[in-house]
Design a protein around this motif. Structure first.
Motif, PDB file in Angstrom:
ATOM      1  N   LEU A   1      -8.345  -5.767  11.509  1.00  0.00           N
ATOM      2  CA  LEU A   1      -6.937  -6.110  11.352  1.00  0.00           C
ATOM      3  C   LEU A   1      -6.694  -6.941  10.098  1.00  0.00           C
ATOM      4  O   LEU A   1      -5.689  -6.748   9.397  1.00  0.00           O
ATOM      5  N   MET A   2      -7.601  -7.858   9.765  1.00  0.00           N
ATOM      6  CA  MET A   2      -7.408  -8.664   8.568  1.00  0.00           C
ATOM      7  C   MET A   2      -7.573  -7.824   7.295  1.00  0.00           C
ATOM      8  O   MET A   2      -6.918  -8.077   6.295  1.00  0.00           O
ATOM      9  N   LYS A   3      -8.455  -6.825   7.331  1.00  0.00           N
ATOM     10  CA  LYS A   3      -8.583  -5.940   6.174  1.00  0.00           C
ATOM     11  C   LYS A   3      -7.285  -5.157   5.978  1.00  0.00           C
ATOM     12  O   LYS A   3      -6.833  -4.950   4.852  1.00  0.00           O
ATOM     13  N   PHE A   4      -6.656  -4.742   7.092  1.00  0.00           N
ATOM     14  CA  PHE A   4      -5.363  -4.074   6.991  1.00  0.00           C
ATOM     15  C   PHE A   4      -4.316  -5.026   6.418  1.00  0.00           C
ATOM     16  O   PHE A   4      -3.516  -4.640   5.561  1.00  0.00           O
ATOM     17  N   ALA A   5      -4.318  -6.288   6.886  1.00  0.00           N
ATOM     18  CA  ALA A   5      -3.328  -7.248   6.401  1.00  0.00           C
ATOM     19  C   ALA A   5      -3.492  -7.510   4.905  1.00  0.00           C
ATOM     20  O   ALA A   5      -2.516  -7.733   4.192  1.00  0.00           O
ATOM     21  N   ARG A   6      -4.749  -7.460   4.426  1.00  0.00           N
ATOM     22  CA  ARG A   6      -5.002  -7.723   3.002  1.00  0.00           C
ATOM     23  C   ARG A   6      -4.740  -6.510   2.119  1.00  0.00           C
ATOM     24  O   ARG A   6      -4.217  -6.637   1.011  1.00  0.00           O
ATOM     25  N   THR A   7      -5.140  -5.306   2.615  1.00  0.00           N
ATOM     26  CA  THR A   7      -5.144  -4.142   1.742  1.00  0.00           C
ATOM     27  C   THR A   7      -4.307  -2.979   2.267  1.00  0.00           C
ATOM     28  O   THR A   7      -4.093  -2.011   1.529  1.00  0.00           O
ATOM     29  N   GLY A   8      -3.886  -3.032   3.533  1.00  0.00           N
ATOM     30  CA  GLY A   8      -3.172  -1.891   4.111  1.00  0.00           C
ATOM     31  C   GLY A   8      -4.078  -0.776   4.571  1.00  0.00           C
ATOM     32  O   GLY A   8      -3.615   0.296   4.965  1.00  0.00           O
ATOM     33  N   HIS A   9      -5.394  -1.037   4.600  1.00  0.00           N
ATOM     34  CA  HIS A   9      -6.366   0.000   4.943  1.00  0.00           C
ATOM     35  C   HIS A   9      -6.323   0.344   6.435  1.00  0.00           C
ATOM     36  O   HIS A   9      -6.377  -0.541   7.272  1.00  0.00           O
TER      37      HIS A   9
END
Length: 422
Positions: free
Chosen positions: A411-419
């Motif tokens: 979830l944090m990778k999504f929050a940072r990059t949208g991945h």
């Protein structure tokens, strides 16, 4: 988003409950099944969605002790429960390892299995919860004293299926523990794949069987929590295997409050101060600018049997029909749908926009795309939108929303990059 090549399974249409499926097929496992009616139970072990494809490898039975607590609640405790108990009262002259069993004040702390091996039921015990521990019950916490004196009255075996989900033509390495007491879940056996020959389907199943040889299926596992039952559902001891608990008491270590609740800037000095997690959620009083983000942290390999919805693909755990065709069965786990096997649902698209601009509803759709369906309700209840999400860190997600380490990283990778993994 799902791939344009979708792997569509066909099924026989038996409309089994999990109990019926087990009684018909326990001697000829492994079997592929399709969930035709899903169920959201609030916890991972009880959550399945319509359309989910599962390979049932085998089954296991866990011995549990039937009891009543001081509040006259019907409960069950796994015989290998990790915490110890003190014997409160007994008229028996029981011994452990040649020593006379002492009850009452000052009695020795013993494992439940030890007590059951020597003493006869009924008898009374009390939980010996170590200092600094409590119970998580849904969104609240309970002390061990909430049970009071526990009267042990009987025992039974609870049955679980050991299984793996199938995603994108691959066998998920996370082993699922499926209790038979989920009466609302309906399944059917899978008998083929649309637009593929029976021979191709057989080779696909053989590939799954080969991939499963890389996993260890522990036959000594089960639900390690104390279960609470509705008094209306309990009629006799031999029915417990098929009764769903209304609550699960999960032992948890208390977290010490932080001395400093200030979140420091990771890249510059423009990040605002947040008093605590509730301040992040409901009491943000300053305008927070988005800090620079650290380099992405690679997700560690998931461990078995912990069940996290993260897929690892490699040549040893894959099973495909031909080498050049990519199959996808991209279905969220916590979506409840009625029994409509052939009904096709349309995906609701969310216009791509900066993460911090996502509304609460749009963030919920992103959580589903990340296979984090079970957290949608909690995020919505707390009013979490994209602007708040980008201010979170992994500790907040783990401590306050109970995400696993891998789910927090995702979830944090999504929050940072949208991945979003595909």
């Amino acid at each position: 988003m799902a791939s344009e090549h979708v792997l569509t399974f066909t099924q026989r249409g038996e409309c089994y409950t999990l109990r019926d499926f087990f009684e018909d097929h326990q001697r000829n496992l492994p079997k592929l099944i399709m969930v035709t009616q899903g169920y959201y139970g609030g916890v991972d072990i009880e959550t399945f969605c319509a359309g989910q494809i599962i390979r049932v490898h085998t089954y296991t039975k866990q011995k549990r002790i039937i009891a009543k607590d001081a509040n006259n609640r019907d409960i069950s405790i796994p015989i290998d429960y990790p915490l110890k108990f003190k014997l409160i009262e007994t008229s028996q002259k029981a011994t452990f390892h040649g020593l006379k069993l002492k009850s009452g004040k000052g009695s020795k702390e013993l494992a439940l299995k030890e007590i059951m091996s020597e003493a006869q039921l009924p008898l009374q015990v009390e939980l010996a919860l170590p200092p600094g521990y409590t119970f998580d019950v849904g969104s609240r916490q309970e002390r061990s004293s909430s049970f009071g004196v526990i009267t042990l009255t009987g025992e039974y075996d609870e049955t679980y299926l050991l299984a793996n989900s199938i995603h994108s033509g691959y066998l998920d390495p996370n082993i699922a523990l499926i209790p038979l007491y989920l009466k609302d879940v309906l399944v059917s056996t899978v008998d083929g794949i649309e637009k593929k020959t029976p021979d191709q389907f057989s080779r696909f199943v053989e590939g799954l069987d080969f991939a499963a040889k890389n996993f260890t299926y522990d036959l000594n596992v089960g639900n390690q929590d104390i279960a609470i039952y509705s008094p209306l559902s309990v009629k006799s001891n031999n029915e417990y295997d098929y009764i769903a608990p209304v609550e699960l008491f999960k032992v948890s270590k208390k977290h010490k409050p932080r001395e400093d609740h200030v979140y420091h800037d990771l890249g510059d000095s423009s990040t605002g101060l947040v008093s605590d997690v509730k301040g992040v959620i409901s009491e943000l009083k300053t305008t927070l600018s988005r800090p620079k983000r650290p380099a992405p942290v690679p997700a560690p390999k998931p461990t078995v049997p912990k069940r996290d919805p993260v897929l690892r693909r490699n040549s040893e755990t894959s099973a495909t029909i031909d080498e050049n065709h990519k199959y996808v069965n991209d279905i969220g786990r916590a979506v409840v749908q009625p029994f409509e096997v052939h009904k096709k649902t349309e995906e609701v698209s969310v216009e791509e926009k900066p993460i911090e601009k996502l509304t609460i509803q749009e963030l919920g759709q992103k959580l589903k795309a990340l296979k984090l369906d079970k957290y949608v309700k909690a995020f919505s209840n707390e009013g979490i939108d994209g602007s708040l999400l980008v201010e979170f860190n992994e500790d907040i997600l783990k401590d306050n929303f109970k995400l696993s380490a891998i789910e927090s990283i995702k979830l944090m990778k999504f929050a940072r990059t949208g991945h979003i993994p595909h």
